[in-house]
Design a protein around this motif. Structure first.
Motif, PDB file in Angstrom:
ATOM      1  N   LEU A 176      -2.492  -1.163  -3.297  1.00  0.00           N
ATOM      2  CA  LEU A 176      -2.096  -0.931  -5.087  1.00  0.00           C
ATOM      3  C   LEU A 176      -2.220  -2.038  -5.453  1.00  0.00           C
ATOM      4  N   ALA A 231       0.620  -1.223   0.260  1.00  0.00           N
ATOM      5  CA  ALA A 231      -0.110  -0.436   0.375  1.00  0.00           C
ATOM      6  C   ALA A 231       0.019   1.495   0.291  1.00  0.00           C
ATOM      7  N   CYS A 281      -7.286   2.531  -8.796  1.00  0.00           N
ATOM      8  CA  CYS A 281      -6.168   1.475  -8.992  1.00  0.00           C
ATOM      9  C   CYS A 281      -5.808   1.029  -7.743  1.00  0.00           C
ATOM     10  N   GLY A 282      -6.630   1.212  -6.969  1.00  0.00           N
ATOM     11  CA  GLY A 282      -6.786   0.363  -5.117  1.00  0.00           C
ATOM     12  C   GLY A 282      -7.762   0.583  -5.210  1.00  0.00           C
TER      13      GLY A 282
END
Length: 113
Positions: free
Chosen positions: A60, A12, A44-45
């Motif tokens: 991510l 992350a 993106c996440g």
């Protein structure tokens, strides 16, 4: 037998954020900043924690579990886009992700970012 993919290979980064919730899919909205996705956005996440100071940690990479709406995503390589309510929806033209589990009873999907 219960199998858990929670956190496998997860990494992350910290971003500035506005009103995002933990477990919500996000997109880059400005340099170093994320915001909630709208329906059809590529994400993106997923937020893994949200601080009180306007910062959040975003996964991510690695395995995550998200809610889905609409038709159940297929196992294996599947196109996914944001559904606009914090989760995903199966969609051609979305990012292609490796889906390892679909739980239709709870409308969740586990996949590798």
């Amino acid at each position: 037998m219960n199998i858990s993919y929670e956190g496998i290979g997860q990494w992350a980064a910290t971003f500035a954020c506005g009103k995002v919730a933990q477990g919500e899919l996000v997109k880059i909205s400005a340099p170093g900043t994320v915001s909630p996705c709208e329906a059809g956005d590529r994400f993106c996440g997923m937020t893994v924690s949200v601080g009180r100071d306007g910062a959040c940690a975003v996964a991510l990479g690695g395995m995550i579990t998200a809610g889905y709406t609409g038709a159940a995503p297929t196992l294996g390589w599947c196109g996914l886009k944001a559904d606009g309510s914090g989760g995903v929806m199966a969609a051609e033209g979305g990012g292609t992700y490796l889906v390892v589990d679909v739980d239709e009873s709870s409308s969740t999907v586990t996949f590798a970012l």
